[in-house]
Design a protein around this motif. Structure first.
Motif, PDB file in Angstrom:
ATOM      1  N   ARG A  40     -60.578 -44.524 -27.412  1.00 49.71           N
ATOM      2  CA  ARG A  40     -62.094 -44.682 -27.810  1.00 49.71           C
ATOM      3  C   ARG A  40     -62.328 -45.395 -29.161  1.00 49.71           C
ATOM      4  O   ARG A  40     -63.176 -46.415 -29.210  1.00 49.71           O
ATOM      5  CB  ARG A  40     -62.908 -43.413 -27.860  1.00 49.71           C
ATOM      6  CG  ARG A  40     -64.612 -43.597 -28.133  1.00 49.71           C
ATOM      7  CD  ARG A  40     -65.461 -42.359 -27.915  1.00 49.71           C
ATOM      8  NE  ARG A  40     -65.010 -41.338 -28.910  1.00 49.71           N
ATOM      9  CZ  ARG A  40     -65.622 -41.265 -30.179  1.00 49.71           C
ATOM     10  NH1 ARG A  40     -66.321 -42.142 -30.671  1.00 49.71           N
ATOM     11  NH2 ARG A  40     -65.020 -40.326 -31.049  1.00 49.71           N
ATOM     12  N   MET A  41     -61.322 -44.818 -30.158  1.00 54.52           N
ATOM     13  CA  MET A  41     -61.486 -45.717 -31.633  1.00 54.52           C
ATOM     14  C   MET A  41     -61.026 -47.224 -31.205  1.00 54.52           C
ATOM     15  O   MET A  41     -61.565 -47.986 -32.003  1.00 54.52           O
ATOM     16  CB  MET A  41     -60.344 -44.823 -32.243  1.00 54.52           C
ATOM     17  CG  MET A  41     -60.835 -45.377 -33.770  1.00 54.52           C
ATOM     18  SD  MET A  41     -62.199 -45.331 -34.451  1.00 54.52           S
ATOM     19  CE  MET A  41     -62.551 -43.597 -34.351  1.00 54.52           C
ATOM     20  N   ARG A  42     -60.135 -47.349 -30.584  1.00 55.25           N
ATOM     21  CA  ARG A  42     -59.753 -49.035 -30.111  1.00 55.25           C
ATOM     22  C   ARG A  42     -60.968 -49.704 -29.511  1.00 55.25           C
ATOM     23  O   ARG A  42     -61.290 -50.423 -29.901  1.00 55.25           O
ATOM     24  CB  ARG A  42     -58.481 -49.012 -29.444  1.00 55.25           C
ATOM     25  CG  ARG A  42     -57.053 -48.815 -30.004  1.00 55.25           C
ATOM     26  CD  ARG A  42     -56.057 -49.046 -29.160  1.00 55.25           C
ATOM     27  NE  ARG A  42     -55.749 -47.884 -28.369  1.00 55.25           N
ATOM     28  CZ  ARG A  42     -54.721 -47.781 -27.439  1.00 55.25           C
ATOM     29  NH1 ARG A  42     -54.296 -48.802 -27.063  1.00 55.25           N
ATOM     30  NH2 ARG A  42     -54.517 -46.438 -26.792  1.00 55.25           N
ATOM     31  N   GLY A  43     -61.641 -48.761 -28.804  1.00 54.99           N
ATOM     32  CA  GLY A  43     -63.002 -49.417 -28.114  1.00 54.99           C
ATOM     33  C   GLY A  43     -63.951 -49.710 -29.399  1.00 54.99           C
ATOM     34  O   GLY A  43     -64.716 -50.641 -29.194  1.00 54.99           O
ATOM     35  N   GLU A  44     -64.259 -48.679 -30.274  1.00 55.92           N
ATOM     36  CA  GLU A  44     -65.055 -48.978 -31.228  1.00 55.92           C
ATOM     37  C   GLU A  44     -64.639 -49.927 -32.301  1.00 55.92           C
ATOM     38  O   GLU A  44     -65.739 -50.790 -32.663  1.00 55.92           O
ATOM     39  CB  GLU A  44     -65.112 -47.454 -32.204  1.00 55.92           C
ATOM     40  CG  GLU A  44     -65.577 -46.322 -31.282  1.00 55.92           C
ATOM     41  CD  GLU A  44     -67.153 -46.321 -31.153  1.00 55.92           C
ATOM     42  OE1 GLU A  44     -67.791 -46.984 -31.365  1.00 55.92           O
ATOM     43  OE2 GLU A  44     -67.475 -45.445 -30.366  1.00 55.92           O
ATOM     44  N   ILE A  45     -63.611 -50.216 -32.550  1.00 52.56           N
ATOM     45  CA  ILE A  45     -62.865 -51.461 -33.273  1.00 52.56           C
ATOM     46  C   ILE A  45     -63.411 -52.690 -32.675  1.00 52.56           C
ATOM     47  O   ILE A  45     -63.905 -53.414 -33.302  1.00 52.56           O
ATOM     48  CB  ILE A  45     -61.730 -51.092 -33.705  1.00 52.56           C
ATOM     49  CG1 ILE A  45     -61.134 -49.894 -34.594  1.00 52.56           C
ATOM     50  CG2 ILE A  45     -60.747 -52.351 -34.491  1.00 52.56           C
ATOM     51  CD1 ILE A  45     -61.674 -50.130 -35.747  1.00 52.56           C
ATOM     52  N   THR A  46     -63.243 -52.681 -31.373  1.00 57.61           N
ATOM     53  CA  THR A  46     -63.603 -53.847 -30.554  1.00 57.61           C
ATOM     54  C   THR A  46     -64.825 -54.303 -30.892  1.00 57.61           C
ATOM     55  O   THR A  46     -65.394 -55.116 -30.915  1.00 57.61           O
ATOM     56  CB  THR A  46     -62.933 -53.797 -29.174  1.00 57.61           C
ATOM     57  OG1 THR A  46     -61.764 -53.633 -29.073  1.00 57.61           O
ATOM     58  CG2 THR A  46     -63.445 -54.909 -28.377  1.00 57.61           C
ATOM     59  N   GLY A  95     -69.525 -55.330 -39.284  1.00 55.53           N
ATOM     60  CA  GLY A  95     -69.300 -54.307 -38.280  1.00 55.53           C
ATOM     61  C   GLY A  95     -69.088 -53.049 -39.033  1.00 55.53           C
ATOM     62  O   GLY A  95     -68.763 -52.725 -39.999  1.00 55.53           O
ATOM     63  N   VAL A  96     -69.268 -52.075 -38.105  1.00 53.15           N
ATOM     64  CA  VAL A  96     -69.506 -50.616 -38.546  1.00 53.15           C
ATOM     65  C   VAL A  96     -68.926 -49.616 -37.639  1.00 53.15           C
ATOM     66  O   VAL A  96     -69.224 -49.696 -36.527  1.00 53.15           O
ATOM     67  CB  VAL A  96     -71.030 -50.139 -38.930  1.00 53.15           C
ATOM     68  CG1 VAL A  96     -70.904 -48.749 -39.476  1.00 53.15           C
ATOM     69  CG2 VAL A  96     -71.553 -51.167 -39.884  1.00 53.15           C
ATOM     70  N   VAL A  97     -67.968 -48.703 -38.240  1.00 51.95           N
ATOM     71  CA  VAL A  97     -67.339 -47.793 -37.194  1.00 51.95           C
ATOM     72  C   VAL A  97     -67.519 -46.608 -37.945  1.00 51.95           C
ATOM     73  O   VAL A  97     -66.844 -46.148 -38.920  1.00 51.95           O
ATOM     74  CB  VAL A  97     -65.738 -48.018 -36.965  1.00 51.95           C
ATOM     75  CG1 VAL A  97     -65.173 -46.944 -36.025  1.00 51.95           C
ATOM     76  CG2 VAL A  97     -65.583 -49.253 -36.042  1.00 51.95           C
ATOM     77  N   PHE A  98     -68.366 -45.880 -37.605  1.00 44.37           N
ATOM     78  CA  PHE A  98     -68.366 -44.365 -38.144  1.00 44.37           C
ATOM     79  C   PHE A  98     -67.803 -43.316 -37.069  1.00 44.37           C
ATOM     80  O   PHE A  98     -68.390 -43.305 -36.151  1.00 44.37           O
ATOM     81  CB  PHE A  98     -69.837 -44.164 -38.406  1.00 44.37           C
ATOM     82  CG  PHE A  98     -70.407 -44.700 -39.507  1.00 44.37           C
ATOM     83  CD1 PHE A  98     -69.570 -45.098 -40.528  1.00 44.37           C
ATOM     84  CD2 PHE A  98     -72.049 -44.694 -40.009  1.00 44.37           C
ATOM     85  CE1 PHE A  98     -70.078 -46.032 -41.672  1.00 44.37           C
ATOM     86  CE2 PHE A  98     -72.232 -45.363 -40.859  1.00 44.37           C
ATOM     87  CZ  PHE A  98     -71.559 -46.035 -41.919  1.00 44.37           C
TER      88      PHE A  98
END
Length: 340
Positions: free
Chosen positions: A175-181, A113-116
């Motif tokens: 949005r960051m919580r959505g990206e982590i999900t 999983g990737v969050v940039f």
């Protein structure tokens, strides 16, 4: 938030992971070079080779959480891009989840999983939950597994309040919580996070750190975190890898880095009245006294701030208190200044 009930990595990620005893990530002599052209006259250009990553050796165990940090231009993002198969190495060996990233990029995408911070996996004009639905098809996740993970993320990351909101209307923290999900829905064995708390307010930072800390404590997912925020490292990462000029210059704990290079956290206490005697707390010393004794700055030698703050509060007359974190750029600059 509580990650204790979060589902473990998918069967696909576990089956395709590294062999028993092998690291989740291994790099030996990893290099990445770029060719740049520079002016050498009015029309002539000369080519130069620049090493963004200049021989990194690294092994990250399954379920380990590490902070991968350094000043801007140190090679952090380039290393992560090689680990995720976005960039091909110029030399050395690299394995992630037992796979060579670039040749096996499609298989690797199902295991990591990737969050940039500058890239989004979410569809800008769709409601948040629609992005999650589409990602199930992108990663070919079984419906029951996807539903279980999505329900857990919705609860643990508190997504319900903006579940139907278009992504473009979300705050940065939402949005960051959505990206982590989005990064966790397919059950990755390794999670790469590039500056996940940058720009977030205090409440959003604390909520995200709490979730990631508990997720890391479970030991099911290997987490690699890049950040300039030492509070992220202190809360989340038992191990700290510092890079500069494309090389690893420290691999150990944050406390070991501070001890080695003299960097210290500070507690600034504003008092209603000066005190003839200030409390003695092991590992804390008075660095300076200001404002006719109404402000005292303590330097902490690898100890938590809570003990000192508690003793100051017992004295009475504590008007305000602040904990100052050392800047990571300063820490690394000191590290290199003391290197031979």
């Amino acid at each position: 938030m509580n990650a204790a009930s979060f589902p473990s990595p998918s069967a696909t990620a576990r089956a395709a992971g590294p062999a028993a005893g092998a690291p989740a990530i291994s790099a030996a002599g990893l290099r990445k070079e770029f060719t740049v052209k520079r002016r050498a006259g009015r029309v002539r250009r000369t080519s130069h080779t620049v090493a963004a990553v200049a021989g990194v050796d690294l092994a990250v165990g399954h379920g380990e959480t590490i902070g991968y940090i350094g000043p801007n231009g140190a090679g952090k993002s380039t290393t992560l891009k090689m680990m995720t198969g976005v960039l091909a190495p110029s030399g050395g060996e690299l394995r992630v989840c037992g796979l060579e990233p670039v040749p096996r990029r499609k298989q690797l995408a199902r295991r990591v999983g990737v969050v940039f911070g500058q890239r989004s996996q979410l569809w800008w004009d769709l409601p948040l939950h629609e992005s999650f639905r589409l990602l199930r098809y992108v990663y070919a996740v079984p419906e029951a597994e996807h539903a279980r993970r999505l329900a857990a993320c919705r609860e643990l990351l508190d997504l319900g309040a903006f579940w139907d909101t278009p992504v473009r209307q979300l705050s940065l923290g939402q949005r960051m919580r959505g990206e982590i999900t989005a990064a966790l829905l397919h059950g990755p064995g390794v999670l790469f996070l590039d500056e996940p708390t940058i720009g977030l307010d205090v409440v959003s930072k604390q909520a995200l750190r709490s979730f990631l800390a508990e997720l890391g404590a479970r030991g099911d997912v290997t987490i690699v975190l890049t950040t300039h925020d030492l509070a992220d490292i202190e809360r989340l990462c038992p191990r700290l890898v510092v890079v500069d000029h494309g090389r690893v210059v420290h691999d150990g704990t944050l406390a070991a880095l501070h001890d080695r290079y003299g960097s210290r956290r500070r507690v600034v206490a504003d008092l209603d009245r000066p005190y003839d005697e200030l409390p003695h707390v092991p590992g804390a010393k008075v660095e300076r006294v200001e404002d006719d004794g109404h402000r005292v700055v303590f330097a902490l030698d690898g100890v938590p701030a809570g003990g000192l703050i508690g003793r100051l509060a017992q004295l009475g007359g504590l008007r305000d208190v602040a904990v100052q974190e050392p800047d990571i750029e300063e820490v690394v600059a000191r590290l290199y200044a003391q290197s031979p």
